[in-house]
Design a protein around this motif. Structure first.
Motif, PDB file in Angstrom:
ATOM      1  N   LYS A   1       0.839  -1.202   0.000  1.00 23.11           N
ATOM      2  CA  LYS A   1       0.000   0.000   0.000  1.00 23.11           C
ATOM      3  C   LYS A   1       0.876   1.254   0.000  1.00 23.11           C
ATOM      4  N   MET A   2       1.938   1.243   0.799  1.00 27.45           N
ATOM      5  CA  MET A   2       2.864   2.380   0.832  1.00 27.45           C
ATOM      6  C   MET A   2       3.508   2.583  -0.545  1.00 27.45           C
ATOM      7  N   PHE A   3       3.916   1.488  -1.172  1.00 27.35           N
ATOM      8  CA  PHE A   3       4.516   1.553  -2.506  1.00 27.35           C
ATOM      9  C   PHE A   3       3.530   2.174  -3.490  1.00 27.35           C
ATOM     10  N   ASP A   4       2.287   1.712  -3.459  1.00 29.25           N
ATOM     11  CA  ASP A   4       1.271   2.209  -4.378  1.00 29.25           C
ATOM     12  C   ASP A   4       0.951   3.682  -4.117  1.00 29.25           C
ATOM     13  N   GLN A   5       0.840   4.068  -2.848  1.00 25.63           N
ATOM     14  CA  GLN A   5       0.552   5.462  -2.513  1.00 25.63           C
ATOM     15  C   GLN A   5       1.677   6.386  -2.984  1.00 25.63           C
ATOM     16  N   THR A   6       2.911   5.954  -2.809  1.00 25.93           N
ATOM     17  CA  THR A   6       4.057   6.760  -3.248  1.00 25.93           C
ATOM     18  C   THR A   6       4.053   6.900  -4.764  1.00 25.93           C
ATOM     19  N   ARG A   7       3.750   5.822  -5.448  1.00 24.50           N
ATOM     20  CA  ARG A   7       3.682   5.860  -6.906  1.00 24.50           C
ATOM     21  C   ARG A   7       2.583   6.819  -7.373  1.00 24.50           C
ATOM     22  N   GLN A   8       1.431   6.785  -6.711  1.00 26.21           N
ATOM     23  CA  GLN A   8       0.333   7.678  -7.071  1.00 26.21           C
ATOM     24  C   GLN A   8       0.685   9.135  -6.802  1.00 26.21           C
ATOM     25  N   MET A   9       1.349   9.403  -5.665  1.00 27.65           N
ATOM     26  CA  MET A   9       1.749  10.776  -5.356  1.00 27.65           C
ATOM     27  C   MET A   9       2.757  11.281  -6.388  1.00 27.65           C
ATOM     28  N   SER A  10       3.687  10.448  -6.785  1.00 23.56           N
ATOM     29  CA  SER A  10       4.677  10.826  -7.794  1.00 23.56           C
ATOM     30  C   SER A  10       3.999  11.119  -9.125  1.00 23.56           C
ATOM     31  N   SER A  11       3.050  10.302  -9.495  1.00 26.55           N
ATOM     32  CA  SER A  11       2.316  10.505 -10.736  1.00 26.55           C
ATOM     33  C   SER A  11       1.516  11.805 -10.682  1.00 26.55           C
ATOM     34  N   SER A  12       0.892  12.073  -9.546  1.00 27.34           N
ATOM     35  CA  SER A  12       0.129  13.314  -9.390  1.00 27.34           C
ATOM     36  C   SER A  12       1.035  14.539  -9.469  1.00 27.34           C
ATOM     37  N   LEU A  13       2.221  14.425  -8.868  1.00 28.64           N
ATOM     38  CA  LEU A  13       3.171  15.533  -8.927  1.00 28.64           C
ATOM     39  C   LEU A  13       3.607  15.801 -10.363  1.00 28.64           C
ATOM     40  N   MET A  14       3.852  14.772 -11.119  1.00 25.93           N
ATOM     41  CA  MET A  14       4.229  14.919 -12.523  1.00 25.93           C
ATOM     42  C   MET A  14       3.114  15.594 -13.324  1.00 25.93           C
ATOM     43  N   ASP A  15       1.869  15.216 -13.026  1.00 29.09           N
ATOM     44  CA  ASP A  15       0.735  15.845 -13.710  1.00 29.09           C
ATOM     45  C   ASP A  15       0.664  17.328 -13.386  1.00 29.09           C
ATOM     46  N   LEU A  16       0.923  17.689 -12.123  1.00 30.61           N
ATOM     47  CA  LEU A  16       0.897  19.106 -11.734  1.00 30.61           C
ATOM     48  C   LEU A  16       2.029  19.888 -12.407  1.00 30.61           C
ATOM     49  N   LEU A  17       3.178  19.293 -12.513  1.00 36.27           N
ATOM     50  CA  LEU A  17       4.323  19.968 -13.118  1.00 36.27           C
ATOM     51  C   LEU A  17       4.143  20.172 -14.615  1.00 36.27           C
ATOM     52  N   ARG A  18       3.365  19.326 -15.245  1.00 37.57           N
ATOM     53  CA  ARG A  18       3.133  19.457 -16.695  1.00 37.57           C
ATOM     54  C   ARG A  18       2.211  20.615 -17.021  1.00 37.57           C
ATOM     55  N   ARG A  19       1.418  21.052 -16.072  1.00 39.09           N
ATOM     56  CA  ARG A  19       0.441  22.143 -16.337  1.00 39.09           C
ATOM     57  C   ARG A  19       1.093  23.469 -16.469  1.00 39.09           C
TER      58      ARG A  19
END
Length: 128
Positions: free
Chosen positions: A110-128
């Motif tokens: 669960k920790m691995f998945d949450q970290t992966r999701q947070m990283s993906s969300s951060l990348m989406d924010l940086l692309r905007r």
């Protein structure tokens, strides 16, 4: 980004350590009726070679508890009194250890998945 990779390394190390623990618990259960078998114990150690907080399975140790004396005069290993050394595996303890390892494995996953999701969300924010 290094915080994300550190978190992923810690979670991955927990997954590997719990997988090793579960492997040895299953060996203990499989050998519960093997004469002379000693229960294997897997300690966890802080892995100083990797990310802070990472763990690893340590060197497997054998439980030095007393072996069960089984009475069976027809067994080939029986002595003059009809007893032989059984194993020191307690199935209740092994099942509890297996459940604990499973829950810890799931928490690390669960920790691995949450970290992966947070990283993906951060990348989406940086692309905007």
């Amino acid at each position: 980004m290094s915080d994300f990779s550190s978190a992923l390394k810690v979670a991955a190390s927990g997954l590997k350590a719990q997988a090793a623990r579960l492997r040895h618990v299953s060996e203990n259960i499989a050998n519960a009726d093997t004469p002379g078998y000693r229960r294997k114990i897997v300690p966890f150690e802080i892995d100083s070679r990797t990310a802070e907080g990472a763990v690893r399975a340590g060197q497997v140790k054998l439980d030095r508890g007393e072996l069960e004396q089984v009475y069976d005069p027809s067994h080939p290993l029986a002595d003059q009194t009809g007893h032989y050394d059984g194993s020191n595996v307690d199935l209740v303890i092994e099942i509890a250890d297996a459940r604990e390892a499973q829950r810890s494995y799931e928490a690390n996953l669960k920790m691995f998945d949450q970290t992966r999701q947070m990283s993906s969300s951060l990348m989406d924010l940086l692309r905007r």
